[in-house]
Design an enzyme around this catalytic site. Sequence first.
Site, PDB file in Angstrom:
ATOM      1  CE  LYS A  45     -13.296 -78.832  40.542  1.00 52.08           C
ATOM      2  NZ  LYS A  45     -14.673 -78.977  40.231  1.00 52.08           N
ATOM      3  CG  ASN A  46     -14.632 -78.445  36.534  1.00 53.34           C
ATOM      4  OD1 ASN A  46     -14.574 -79.052  37.458  1.00 53.34           O
ATOM      5  ND2 ASN A  46     -14.726 -76.999  36.626  1.00 53.34           N
ATOM      6  NE  ARG A  73     -23.887 -79.370  40.552  1.00 52.22           N
ATOM      7  CZ  ARG A  73     -25.115 -79.295  40.436  1.00 52.22           C
ATOM      8  NH1 ARG A  73     -25.976 -79.029  41.607  1.00 52.22           N
ATOM      9  NH2 ARG A  73     -25.857 -78.753  39.383  1.00 52.22           N
ATOM     10  CB  CYS A 118     -18.950 -75.479  45.918  1.00 51.96           C
ATOM     11  SG  CYS A 118     -17.240 -76.163  45.797  1.00 51.96           S
TER      12      CYS A 118
HETATM   13  C1  EPZ Z   1     -19.723 -76.544  36.241  1.00 54.42           C
HETATM   14  O1  EPZ Z   1     -20.685 -76.784  37.151  1.00 54.42           O
HETATM   15  C2  EPZ Z   1     -18.370 -76.368  36.892  1.00 54.42           C
HETATM   16  N1  EPZ Z   1     -18.276 -77.722  37.651  1.00 54.42           N
HETATM   17  C3  EPZ Z   1     -18.168 -75.302  37.835  1.00 54.42           C
HETATM   18  O2  EPZ Z   1     -17.053 -75.364  38.409  1.00 54.42           O
HETATM   19  C4  EPZ Z   1     -18.336 -74.206  36.882  1.00 54.42           C
HETATM   20  O3  EPZ Z   1     -18.358 -73.051  37.631  1.00 54.42           O
HETATM   21  C5  EPZ Z   1     -19.691 -74.138  36.159  1.00 54.42           C
HETATM   22  O4  EPZ Z   1     -19.727 -75.405  35.489  1.00 54.42           O
HETATM   23  C6  EPZ Z   1     -19.861 -73.039  35.165  1.00 54.42           C
HETATM   24  O5  EPZ Z   1     -18.757 -72.821  34.394  1.00 54.42           O
HETATM   25  C7  EPZ Z   1     -18.018 -78.973  37.106  1.00 54.42           C
HETATM   26  O6  EPZ Z   1     -17.746 -78.922  35.734  1.00 54.42           O
HETATM   27  C8  EPZ Z   1     -17.968 -80.101  38.175  1.00 54.42           C
HETATM   28  P1  EPZ Z   1     -23.648 -74.902  35.314  1.00 54.42           P
HETATM   29  P2  EPZ Z   1     -22.286 -76.875  36.870  1.00 54.42           P
HETATM   30  O7  EPZ Z   1     -24.733 -76.012  35.146  1.00 54.42           O
HETATM   31  O8  EPZ Z   1     -22.114 -77.632  35.517  1.00 54.42           O
HETATM   32  C9  EPZ Z   1     -27.790 -73.293  36.967  1.00 54.42           C
HETATM   33  C10 EPZ Z   1     -15.717 -75.334  40.483  1.00 54.42           C
HETATM   34  O9  EPZ Z   1     -14.902 -74.458  41.119  1.00 54.42           O
HETATM   35  N2  EPZ Z   1     -28.324 -74.481  36.711  1.00 54.42           N
HETATM   36  O10 EPZ Z   1     -22.943 -74.519  34.178  1.00 54.42           O
HETATM   37  O11 EPZ Z   1     -23.153 -77.314  37.978  1.00 54.42           O
HETATM   38  C11 EPZ Z   1     -26.809 -73.290  38.177  1.00 54.42           C
HETATM   39  O12 EPZ Z   1     -27.311 -73.113  39.551  1.00 54.42           O
HETATM   40  C12 EPZ Z   1     -16.954 -75.527  39.736  1.00 54.42           C
HETATM   41  O13 EPZ Z   1     -14.691 -76.217  39.435  1.00 54.42           O
HETATM   42  C13 EPZ Z   1     -29.793 -74.591  36.747  1.00 54.42           C
HETATM   43  O14 EPZ Z   1     -30.455 -73.435  36.869  1.00 54.42           O
HETATM   44  O15 EPZ Z   1     -22.633 -75.195  36.440  1.00 54.42           O
HETATM   45  C14 EPZ Z   1     -25.862 -72.061  37.872  1.00 54.42           C
HETATM   46  O16 EPZ Z   1     -26.506 -70.855  38.440  1.00 54.42           O
HETATM   47  C15 EPZ Z   1     -17.926 -74.578  40.614  1.00 54.42           C
HETATM   48  N3  EPZ Z   1     -30.369 -75.715  36.557  1.00 54.42           N
HETATM   49  C16 EPZ Z   1     -25.735 -71.817  36.324  1.00 54.42           C
HETATM   50  O17 EPZ Z   1     -26.927 -72.663  35.713  1.00 54.42           O
HETATM   51  C17 EPZ Z   1     -29.648 -76.817  36.146  1.00 54.42           C
HETATM   52  O18 EPZ Z   1     -30.325 -77.926  36.139  1.00 54.42           O
HETATM   53  C18 EPZ Z   1     -24.547 -72.580  35.623  1.00 54.42           C
HETATM   54  O19 EPZ Z   1     -24.370 -73.771  36.217  1.00 54.42           O
HETATM   55  C19 EPZ Z   1     -28.384 -76.672  35.903  1.00 54.42           C
HETATM   56  C20 EPZ Z   1     -27.812 -75.496  36.439  1.00 54.42           C
END
Ligand code: EPZ
Length: 441
Positions: free
Chosen positions: A26-27, A99, A123
Site C-alpha cells: 500500500k505504502n 494523506r 489515521c
Molecule cells: C508513512 O506515513 C506510512 N504511510 C505510515 O503507515 C507509517 O507508519 C509511517 O510512514 C512511518 O513508517 C504511508 O506511507 C501512506 P512519517 P507518513 O512522515 O509518511 C511526523 C499505515 O498504517 N511528521 O514518516 O505520514 C509524523 O507526525 C501508515 O500504513 C511531522 O512531524 O509518516 C510522525 O510522528 C500509518 N511533520 C513522524 O513524523 C511532517 O511534516 C513519522 O511520520 C511529517 C511527519
Amino acid sequence: MGLKSDEIVIRGGKPLIGRIEVRGAKNLATKAMVASLLGDTPSILKDVPDISDVNVVRGLLSIHGVRITDPARGELILDPSNVETAHFAEIDAHAGSSRIPILFCGPLLHRLGEAFIPDLGGCRIGDRPIDFHMDALRAFGAIVDKSYNGIHLTAPNGLKGANIELPYPSVGATEQVLLTAVLAEGVTELRNAAIEPEIMDLIAILQKMGAIVNVEPNRVIFIEGVKSLNGYTHRAINDRNEAASWAAAALATKGDIFVEGAKQQDLMTFLNVFRKVGGEFDVHEDGIRFYHPGGELKPVVIETDVHPGFMTDWQQPLVVALTQAHGTSIVHETVYENRFQFTEALNDMGAKIVVHKDGLKDVQRRVARRDFEQAAVITGPTPLHGADIRVPDLRGGFSHLIAALTAEGESKITNVGIIARGYEHFVAKLRKLGADFDFAG
Ligand code: EPZ
C-alpha cells in the site's frame, strides 16, 4: 473490495490455518501512482493491491486528467499526457481521509506551476503535521499560501535544487523531496532521509524514469535534477506490513499461516521479535510460513523506530499476541504520539494493558519528551473474551480482528471498512484461513 456491510460478527477461539497471498505494498503503490505524473509518457504499475487507498489515488489522478486503464488484475497503465488542474472541491471529495494528496505538490508544480492540497486526513494516530513537507517545498522555491480549506502552492520562478535536512526521517517528507527534486533545476541534498524499503523502491522507479538519485551512507540522498522523465514499468514490492499482520494473527490464534509474497529481507527485525516471542517461521522462495509451535509465548521489550528498526505499523498486531505471552512485555512507540488507542478494546476483552505517558527512559523519539502515549505495558497471559468493538484506524482495526479471532466467544466489530484501506480482500483471506464469522445486517 466492496464489503457487504461495515459490521462483522466473529466467533473466536479457532486457529487460523492455511495459505494466503500478499501483493503490492500500500505504502509504495500509492506513491508510484503519483510518480507517474512526472513522466512525459505512460507508466505501467504491476501487483497493485485492490485496496481503497489505491482507489483514492486513482480518483485524484483522474480528476487531474491522468487516463488510467487496467489491462489485467493488479496492473495499471497511467497516461499523464493531459495533466490539468483540478478544482479543490473535487480534490477534497476524492481525497477522503487519505494523506496522499500532499505528495501531488511537487509533480503538479512541475507540470502545471501550481497545486492545491485540501486539509489532510489519515489515521488518527497523532497530529500528523505536514511542516516538514511545506518547509521542503519552500526550500525548492515554492510559494505556500494557506487558505481556509487547504493549501495553494505556486512556483513562479520554477523549482530549484535545495539543501534540506529533515528534523526526523519522515517517510512522507522524504517522498515529497524525491518527487520534487528529480525535475528541479540543479542538485538537491537531502539529509536525515527515510530509507524504508518502500522509499528504495520509489527511488528505483524514479531511476527507471530517467532520474539520477544517489543514496549515500548515513541516510543522505543526492538528487541531480534532469530536464524530463519518461514513464516506467514496475512491479511493486510486496506489503511487509500486511505480511507482519498475518504473522501476528498466526501467533495470537495458535495458527499456521503461509504468507505467499512475504520477503525475509523486508521483515528481518520483525522476524527476530517473532522468534523471541516464541513463534516459528520457515522462509521459502515464494513466501514465509508463520506458525505457533505450541508451548508458551514469551514477553518482549521492543521500541518502534525507522527502518531498519521495528516498524511502528507492526506493533498493533503484535500486541495482541503479547497479551497471550507469559509475563510482562513493553512496547515503546517512538514514531507516533497516540498509537495505542486500540488497546482500550483489547482491555474490554480481558487484556491487561497499561499505556504510560512516560514510557522507557532515554529513548530517542520523534516527538521531544511531551505528554503523549509513549509505551504500552502488557501483562499476560490473559484469556480474551468477545466484545463489541468499533475500529479506530487501519492497523488498530486489524488488531481488533486478530483479538476477536483469538477470544473465546462472539465479537461484533463495526467500522471494518477502514481495514479495506490497506488489507486487500481481507474477508476472503479470513474465510480461507478458516475463521468463523458473518457479516451483520
Ligand atoms: C508513512 O506515513 C506510512 N504511510 C505510515 O503507515 C507509517 O507508519 C509511517 O510512514 C512511518 O513508517 C504511508 O506511507 C501512506 P512519517 P507518513 O512522515 O509518511 C511526523 C499505515 O498504517 N511528521 O514518516 O505520514 C509524523 O507526525 C501508515 O500504513 C511531522 O512531524 O509518516 C510522525 O510522528 C500509518 N511533520 C513522524 O513524523 C511532517 O511534516 C513519522 O511520520 C511529517 C511527519
